[in-house]
Write an enzyme that holds these catalytic residues in place. Sequence first.
Site, PDB file in Angstrom:
ATOM      1  N   ASP A 167      32.969   4.427  31.041  1.00  0.00           N
ATOM      2  CA  ASP A 167      32.124   4.329  32.242  1.00  0.00           C
ATOM      3  C   ASP A 167      32.352   2.975  32.883  1.00  0.00           C
ATOM      4  OD1 ASP A 167      29.912   4.767  34.151  1.00  0.00           O
ATOM      5  OD2 ASP A 167      29.386   6.407  32.801  1.00  0.00           O
ATOM      6  N   HIS A 238      32.817   6.022  38.070  1.00  0.00           N
ATOM      7  CA  HIS A 238      32.407   5.519  36.747  1.00  0.00           C
ATOM      8  C   HIS A 238      33.588   4.903  35.993  1.00  0.00           C
ATOM      9  CE1 HIS A 238      28.268   6.985  36.769  1.00  0.00           C
ATOM     10  NE2 HIS A 238      28.709   8.072  37.378  1.00  0.00           N
ATOM     11  N   GLU A 300      29.157  11.706  40.455  1.00  0.00           N
ATOM     12  CA  GLU A 300      28.712  10.524  41.195  1.00  0.00           C
ATOM     13  C   GLU A 300      29.898   9.697  41.699  1.00  0.00           C
ATOM     14  OE1 GLU A 300      24.384   9.771  39.198  1.00  0.00           O
ATOM     15  OE2 GLU A 300      26.073   8.950  38.106  1.00  0.00           O
ATOM     16  N   PHE A 392      17.393  13.232  28.030  1.00  0.00           N
ATOM     17  CA  PHE A 392      16.471  12.608  27.077  1.00  0.00           C
ATOM     18  C   PHE A 392      16.285  11.104  27.309  1.00  0.00           C
ATOM     19  CE2 PHE A 392      17.037  16.046  23.541  1.00  0.00           C
ATOM     20  CZ  PHE A 392      16.365  16.954  24.348  1.00  0.00           C
ATOM     21  N   ASP A 393      17.030  10.542  28.262  1.00  0.00           N
ATOM     22  CA  ASP A 393      16.696   9.168  28.653  1.00  0.00           C
ATOM     23  C   ASP A 393      15.461   9.168  29.551  1.00  0.00           C
ATOM     24  OD1 ASP A 393      18.465  10.545  30.433  1.00  0.00           O
ATOM     25  OD2 ASP A 393      18.784   8.700  31.556  1.00  0.00           O
ATOM     26  N   THR A 435      22.465   6.104  27.969  1.00  0.00           N
ATOM     27  CA  THR A 435      21.946   4.969  27.202  1.00  0.00           C
ATOM     28  C   THR A 435      21.801   3.662  27.999  1.00  0.00           C
ATOM     29  OG1 THR A 435      24.176   4.470  26.402  1.00  0.00           O
ATOM     30  CG2 THR A 435      22.809   5.860  24.992  1.00  0.00           C
ATOM     31  N   GLU A 436      21.706   3.750  29.325  1.00  0.00           N
ATOM     32  CA  GLU A 436      21.475   2.498  30.062  1.00  0.00           C
ATOM     33  C   GLU A 436      20.285   1.738  29.462  1.00  0.00           C
ATOM     34  OE1 GLU A 436      21.941   5.468  31.462  1.00  0.00           O
ATOM     35  OE2 GLU A 436      22.851   5.310  33.457  1.00  0.00           O
TER      36      GLU A 436
END
Length: 506
Positions: A167, A238, A300, A392-393, A435-436
């Site tokens: 990314d 990304h 994106e 799930f974030d 996971t940011e």
Amino acid sequence: MSFDALLPKPLHVEPGDGVHVLGPGTTVGGEPGVVAWFRRNIGAATGFAFGPGVPAAIEFRVGGVPEGYRIDIGRERVSVLAHDAAAAHHAAQTLRQLLGPDAHRTAPIHSAAWTLPCGVVTDRPRFGWRGCHLDVARHFLPKREVFRFVELMAAHKLNVLHLHLTDDQGWRIEVPRYPKLTEIGAWRWRSMVGRGEVDAFDDRPHGGYYTTDDLREIVAHAAAHHITVVPEVDVPGHSQAAIAAYPELGPGPRLEVWDRWGVNETVLNAQPATVDFYRDVLDHVMDVFPSPVICVGGDEVPTAQWERDSADRAAELGLAHPAHLHGWFLRQVIEHVHANGRQALGWDEILDAGGPLPAGTIVASWRGEEGALRAIEAGHQAVLCPEQHLYFDHRQSDHPDEPIPVGFLRTLDDVHGYEPPAADEVLGVQAQVWTEHLDTPRRVDYAVFPRLAAFAEVAWTEDRHTGFRDRLEHHLARLAALGVEYRPLDGPLPWQTRPRVAGRPR
Ligand code: ACM
């Protein structure tokens, strides 16, 4: 442990009378992979050797049932008939649950008898693709954590690990031909903290990557748990970590690995050498990952950069608009994946990227279900990943102490209630773990569990709507025994909060 405690809920159970007692002399035989798993895991928890026997007290046989598995627990013998080795593994996971939470520990602490209830379980999965995506690019997870994640997925009868390996913020796969991808691309000086109105950074380097041998080990560990690792190399957006390593892939100026969250305007350029570079990367990826499916991302992708600097290139390629370089780029890499006998997977923007999508491309529908429906209409297969249900974030409650609350409010019950559209072309469902804001394995546990248990029922069991909360109570004891730091049902523990770190709820 009662059959009612099994999670995901099995298809059919016929309880019998009495129990089967396991002891130091209990023998186990049959399908070698599952016997090895049983010895290693149930052996560690019970302290029993589970040596061979003819016939063994617990026997795993493969073949003889059309799909799934059938477990027949009698007082004298436990007999498993499984369609294949994967189904035998699912049966072993069911037996572990029936032995009780302590069977999920790594050393024996249990002083009472180890018993299985007599009866028959007949079970099979609802979907063939029961996936969980894991973003190891935004925050790296050391390989030991990936092994643990694989084991936890297997405990939920999931079978696809979609590993998001590249990314803007990090490149995590060693590619021997392009060493700077990891020398430069695998770390950043600092990371954004939260998603506040005012930018905040932690001023702490972050990084890590997997060597080729690490990745082969991850693939093998997953295979031993009947999980396919679907690798993702995200293009043409990304990609700033790759551009930081090799500026010739990007718009020109030297850039650093990105230290922010959000959608990045910087994308790959459309030069032939850039496509060749990614063909090389994909060749390495396909060498390391035997998965029949390879993800090329495609999500994106702002097109302003190409509109500024690539109008001539687009015209040379016969494209009506520079924005269509998005679709053109994806076609180059997808055709390369397909020419190597694999199937490409891409996020649903690939439907809008300009130009036709090669036949056989699978669409991961994340911006709702519309992408899946359009993909199916156009003759493609789809995996349902809607952010409205399966990210799930995103925050699990409106509790004031929810750590870094981003995205939609998605409770455990919202996840459990998700019903994907019914169509043969729906391969299955997939949960996403971006996971940011999950910067440690402990934060990953908090975000993922117990929602992954609710998701596992969506993926496995159509008839799941009664008794979930009771099954979950039992399941939380298993997660605790496995050492999972799940989110308590009534809100975070004090050390699971992130006071004063702003989120961005939707
Ligand atoms: C995505 O969430 N960008 C697939």
